[in-house]
Write a protein that holds these residues in place. Structure first.
Motif, mmCIF file in Angstrom:
data_model
loop_
_atom_site.group_PDB
_atom_site.id
_atom_site.type_symbol
_atom_site.label_atom_id
_atom_site.label_comp_id
_atom_site.label_asym_id
_atom_site.label_seq_id
_atom_site.Cartn_x
_atom_site.Cartn_y
_atom_site.Cartn_z
ATOM 1 N N GLU A 99 95.185 30.972 32.174
ATOM 2 C CA GLU A 99 95.874 29.753 32.625
ATOM 3 C C GLU A 99 97.282 30.042 33.146
ATOM 4 O O GLU A 99 97.968 30.921 32.640
ATOM 5 N N ASP A 100 97.666 29.264 34.136
ATOM 6 C CA ASP A 100 99.035 29.319 34.682
ATOM 7 C C ASP A 100 99.440 30.716 35.164
ATOM 8 O O ASP A 100 100.506 31.237 34.818
ATOM 9 N N GLY A 101 98.601 31.311 35.947
ATOM 10 C CA GLY A 101 98.922 32.596 36.573
ATOM 11 C C GLY A 101 99.029 33.714 35.553
ATOM 12 O O GLY A 101 98.338 33.724 34.532
ATOM 13 N N PHE A 102 99.941 34.668 35.837
ATOM 14 C CA PHE A 102 100.088 35.808 34.922
ATOM 15 C C PHE A 102 100.649 35.363 33.570
ATOM 16 O O PHE A 102 100.540 36.087 32.585
ATOM 17 N N GLY A 103 101.226 34.167 33.530
ATOM 18 C CA GLY A 103 101.728 33.627 32.263
ATOM 19 C C GLY A 103 100.617 33.561 31.219
ATOM 20 O O GLY A 103 100.825 33.843 30.034
ATOM 21 N N GLY A 104 99.414 33.196 31.633
ATOM 22 C CA GLY A 104 98.278 33.079 30.721
ATOM 23 C C GLY A 104 97.856 34.424 30.151
ATOM 24 O O GLY A 104 97.394 34.512 29.011
ATOM 25 N N LEU A 105 98.034 35.456 30.959
ATOM 26 C CA LEU A 105 97.679 36.816 30.514
ATOM 27 C C LEU A 105 98.741 37.328 29.531
ATOM 28 O O LEU A 105 98.424 37.965 28.529
ATOM 29 N N ILE A 106 99.989 36.986 29.819
ATOM 30 C CA ILE A 106 101.089 37.428 28.946
ATOM 31 C C ILE A 106 101.033 36.684 27.605
ATOM 32 O O ILE A 106 101.207 37.275 26.545
ATOM 33 N N LYS A 120 108.343 42.055 34.981
ATOM 34 C CA LYS A 120 109.744 41.592 34.982
ATOM 35 C C LYS A 120 109.728 40.154 34.444
ATOM 36 O O LYS A 120 109.722 39.189 35.199
ATOM 37 N N TYR A 121 109.659 40.078 33.120
ATOM 38 C CA TYR A 121 109.442 38.788 32.466
ATOM 39 C C TYR A 121 110.717 38.373 31.735
ATOM 40 O O TYR A 121 111.342 39.188 31.050
ATOM 41 N N ALA A 122 111.075 37.107 31.919
ATOM 42 C CA ALA A 122 112.315 36.632 31.296
ATOM 43 C C ALA A 122 112.115 36.412 29.791
ATOM 44 O O ALA A 122 111.243 35.646 29.395
ATOM 45 N N VAL A 123 112.890 37.120 28.973
ATOM 46 C CA VAL A 123 112.849 36.913 27.506
ATOM 47 C C VAL A 123 114.281 36.732 27.000
ATOM 48 O O VAL A 123 115.235 37.177 27.643
ATOM 49 N N ALA A 160 112.159 41.845 30.863
ATOM 50 C CA ALA A 160 111.436 42.862 30.087
ATOM 51 C C ALA A 160 110.088 43.162 30.739
ATOM 52 O O ALA A 160 109.497 42.302 31.398
ATOM 53 N N ASP A 161 109.613 44.397 30.554
ATOM 54 C CA ASP A 161 108.274 44.767 31.011
ATOM 55 C C ASP A 161 107.300 44.448 29.868
ATOM 56 O O ASP A 161 107.313 45.133 28.840
ATOM 57 N N VAL A 162 106.517 43.389 30.049
ATOM 58 C CA VAL A 162 105.569 42.993 28.984
ATOM 59 C C VAL A 162 104.122 43.268 29.424
ATOM 60 O O VAL A 162 103.176 42.656 28.922
ATOM 61 N N SER A 163 103.975 44.210 30.373
ATOM 62 C CA SER A 163 102.631 44.460 30.908
ATOM 63 C C SER A 163 101.680 44.999 29.832
ATOM 64 O O SER A 163 100.479 44.705 29.862
ATOM 65 N N ASP A 164 102.212 45.764 28.845
ATOM 66 C CA ASP A 164 101.331 46.272 27.778
ATOM 67 C C ASP A 164 100.730 45.117 26.975
ATOM 68 O O ASP A 164 99.561 45.165 26.581
ATOM 69 N N ILE A 176 115.774 30.230 43.033
ATOM 70 C CA ILE A 176 115.110 30.218 41.717
ATOM 71 C C ILE A 176 115.065 31.670 41.232
ATOM 72 O O ILE A 176 114.221 32.464 41.660
ATOM 73 N N ALA A 177 116.006 32.010 40.351
ATOM 74 C CA ALA A 177 116.261 33.415 40.003
ATOM 75 C C ALA A 177 115.023 34.156 39.490
ATOM 76 O O ALA A 177 114.806 35.308 39.855
ATOM 77 N N ASP A 178 114.174 33.507 38.654
ATOM 78 C CA ASP A 178 113.067 34.263 38.070
ATOM 79 C C ASP A 178 111.762 34.159 38.863
ATOM 80 O O ASP A 178 110.680 34.368 38.332
ATOM 81 N N SER A 179 111.879 33.855 40.143
ATOM 82 C CA SER A 179 110.702 33.828 41.004
ATOM 83 C C SER A 179 110.666 35.130 41.811
ATOM 84 O O SER A 179 111.728 35.649 42.175
#
Ligand code: F6P
Length: 365
Positions: free
Chosen positions: A44-51, A84-87, A96-100, A254-257
């Motif tokens: 759901e909601d793009g890569f957000g759902g995977l994260i 490149k995820y905002a935390v 942060a790299d949250v790909s793992d 939009i900085a985090d886009s």
């Protein structure tokens, strides 16, 4: 060709939405279920759902009836990049790299391959996923039609139809009131929507990012029409159009886009100037997100279905790191690396521009 058949795949829609996303999801799920016996998990909601591990199983029954529906049943986001995820750390927002974490979530669901439906931003992330070792396949979407590796992205035809209908409507009121009507359309750094709707809707003036304009030249066109007895003018302006020597108008950052700039505002600037310079009453319409909504055209439904079916075939054949594309009349595949290398923009020498000029349309140059 892969040895062991794939049993379960993931699918997500990333970036700005566009008409036809549901048609692709439907094609992916039905092809996976019916042709290859694969199960599908929708994030759901793009890569957000995977994260954040927001996912649900999609079976053929879940996608029944969504072919003509705009939007995406999975939701989308143009912010969440796993690399490149905002935390928030120590009260501070950091990248942060949250790909793992995303990989681990995919594995938890038993996903053996991922189908990413997106534009250049989401497909760039898809490429990074693949480079990091996750079997990934891409499907090109965007109303902007600005991906160089495919003849057309799905969603473009519907946006073009919406813009053309708007121009038809503006024509009648422009004629009644003897006005200049300016229509600002989307497209980011490419002028496809403006150019093709301008041709289809018989615009007198088309302003696109690829051909910087001069207001003097635009006024010359309006004056020459006046001399011919034409009392109204239709101007279509791409949001990325700019005057020669000038800059694009940025509406928001939009900085985090992945692409932080949101364009918009050139329509009003052009309209104000034209009213002053020509003395003709001028009105401006900004078509905005109407171009992204609504039911997809037949063309987009067909293209979306072909893309979805072809993407699952690539997965079944083990052809990862690829994006499906249209090389008219065939659906083919190109490496994701090539797909996101450069934007497809209007060539000022193209036959489309020449045809528009041939019927008297001005580009303000
Ligand atoms: O890329 C699609 C698009 O609609 C562009 O044409 C437009 O510039 C942008 O997205 C608008 O983005 P948002 O929905 O974030 O305002």
């Amino acid at each position: 060709m892969r040895g062991k058949p794939i049993k379960r795949i993931g699918v997500l829609t990333g970036g700005g939405d566009c008409p036809g996303l549901n048609a692709v999801i439907r094609a992916v799920v039905k092809t996976a279920n019916y042709e290859y016996g694969m199960e599908v998990i929708g994030f759901e909601d793009g890569f957000g759902g995977l994260i954040n591990n927001q996912a649900r199983k999609l079976a053929a029954a879940d996608v029944s009836g969504i072919l003509p529906r705009g939007g995406t049943i999975l939701g989308t986001s143009n912010r969440d990049n796993p690399f490149k995820y905002a935390v928030v750390r120590d009260g501070q927002k950091v990248w942060a790299d949250v790909s793992d974490r995303a990989f681990a979530n995919a594995r938890e669901h038993g996903i053996e391959a991922l189908v990413v439906i997106g534009g250049d931003g989401s497909l760039s992330i898809a490429k990074e996923f693949y480079d990091k070792g996750f079997p990934t396949v891409g499907i090109p979407k965007t109303i902007d039609n600005d991906l160089s590796a495919t003849d057309v992205t799905f969603g473009f035809d519907t946006a073009l139809t919406t813009a053309t209908e708007a121009l038809d409507k503006l024509h009648t009121t422009a004629e009644s009131h003897h006005r200049v009507m300016v229509l600002e359309v989307m497209g980011r750094y490419a002028g496809w929507i403006a150019l093709e709707s301008g041709i289809a809707g018989g615009a007198d003036i088309i302003l696109i990012p690829e051909i910087p304009f001069s207001l003097e030249r635009v006024c010359e066109k309006i004056n020459s029409r006046k001399a011919e007895g034409k009392k109204f003018n239709i101007v279509v302006v791409a949001e990325g159009a700019k005057p020669a020597g000038g800059e694009m108008v940025v509406r928001k950052v939009i900085a985090d886009s992945p692409d932080p700039l949101r364009l918009g505002g050139i329509g009003n600037q052009v309209g104000n100037e034209l009213e002053k310079l020509t003395g003709m009453e001028t009105r401006v319409t900004v078509l905005g997100h109407l171009q992204r909504g609504g039911s997809p055209t037949a063309f987009d439904r067909i293209l979306a279905t072909r893309y979805g079916a072809a993407a699952v075939k690539l997965v079944a054949e083990g052809e990862f790191g690829q994006m499906v594309c249209l090389r008219t009349p065939n659906i083919e595949a190109v490496p994701l690396a090539r797909a996101v290398k450069e934007l497809r923009r209007v060539s000022p020498d193209s036959d489309l521009v020449m045809a528009a000029r041939a019927v008297g349309t001005s580009f303000g140059d």
